[in-house]
Design a protein around this motif. Structure first.
Motif: not given
Length: 351
Positions: A143, A145-148, A214
């Motif tokens: 991953n 994306d820190s939003d996910e 990222d």
């Protein structure tokens, strides 16, 4: 007939929405020879892989690898954050001669296993947890994306039997790691994976991260490689990538990537090459050893790769552009990404 190295990749977009399932394009393209710089490569549409909608919610076959025994290419789909159950599928063979690739859904071990991440890399390699060291398909779930969710990566292995099993590669997995909510390598994102099957070993694998957005605070680099421990699933400190054409400035691309070695057996000619495919079609090569060009040092990855364990040498490597694959010229779908990469040594006529 011309014997040479060819790359395979699979698109992430349904080529015919009017048909049931997802029809994914498989492309084959010549790997530009060493010394190339910015050449345009026109790929060949090999065929379509149909992934039924009922098989998996995640149909994007971004992880590709070449089996060193069969010399055939298989693919594994990317994970999906929060998907329960997160079904992994193994699809093969997707190289030439192209037929009707089979789809297997490996049994999760343990039964509550969920893969981490939303990006994927894959390659075949030896299983060093077993004395006989059978060949398995390694899958990197990541991953960026820190939003996910948390940034990071986890390594999985899929046995080659049918349907086979999938398990997390980790010495002491936690409940959160098994559930796929926490990575086994926090802060270390990579979506390309390649295993050195010419010189097999526990640490003979590399993962690629060609993104600039990222990075966790613990990762000071932007574009880099990682060595991979195939027994514990751990990633090394980053090996920073530099541009070979910009006076050794850090590489600053922001693209998903696939990674592959060209040579998988002693029957292949020439030296081993490390090649990456980026989602915009760029084909890059990572320089093997240090050299000086016009007074500027170009760094090689081999001193890092050959260091003991997960140790690294100078932590630097230089990347240079070989060429660009023009998928649109061969009927590629506008907006689709073609980023997974496997390489096979074959002839231009029969595959």
């Amino acid at each position: 007939m011309v014997l040479r190295y060819y790359g395979y990749t699979i698109g992430d977009t349904d080529a015919n929405p009017s048909l049931a399932g997802n029809q994914l394009q498989v492309f084959r393209f010549a790997i530009p020879p060493a010394g190339s710089s910015g050449v345009t490569v026109i790929p060949e549409l090999v065929g379509l892989v149909t992934v039924p909608t009922s098989t998996s919610a995640s149909f994007e076959l971004e992880g590709l690898g070449t089996n060193p025994v069969s010399r055939r290419v298989s693919a594994v789909n990317e994970p999906k954050l929060g998907t329960d159950p997160d079904l992994a599928i193994r699809v093969g063979a997707v190289d030439r001669p192209f037929g009707s690739p089979s789809i297997a859904t490996p049994t999760r071990t343990p039964s509550n296993l969920n893969r981490f991440g939303s990006e994927s890399g894959a390659d075949f390699g030896r299983d060093f947890s077993v004395s006989s060291q059978p060949v398995v398909l390694y899958n990197l779930g990541s991953n960026d994306d820190s939003d996910e969710g948390p940034i990071g990566s986890s390594l999985y292995k899929i046995s080659t039997s049918t349907p086979g099993t999938i398990s997390l590669v980790d010495s002491t997995p936690t409940a959160a790691e098994i559930a796929g909510t926490t990575p086994t390598n926090p802060g270390k994102y990579a979506d390309g994976l390649t295993v050195d099957n010419l010189m097999p070993g526990r640490y003979r694998a590399l993962a690629s991260d060609i993104r600039t957005i990222d990075d966790a605070a613990t990762d000071p680099t932007k574009n880099n490689l990682y060595k991979v421990d195939l027994l514990t699933g751990q990633l090394s400190a980053p090996i920073a990538l530099y541009s070979s054409l910009a006076n050794n400035r850090p590489l600053a691309l922001n693209l998903d990537s696939g990674l592959a070695f060209t040579r998988i057996s002693n029957s292949d000619p020439g030296g081993q090459r490390l090649v990456g495919l980026l989602e915009d079609g760029k084909v890059i090569a990572i320089q093997p050893t240090d050299s000086v060009v016009n007074g500027v040092t170009r760094y090689g990855y081999l001193d890092d790769f050959n260091a003991p364990g997960l140790g690294i040498g100078d932590g630097r490597a230089s990347a240079f552009l070989l060429g660009r694959v023009d998928f649109a010229a061969a009927g590629g779908i506008p907006g689709a990404d073609y980023e997974g990469l496997a390489i096979v040594y074959e002839d231009s006529v029969t595959g």
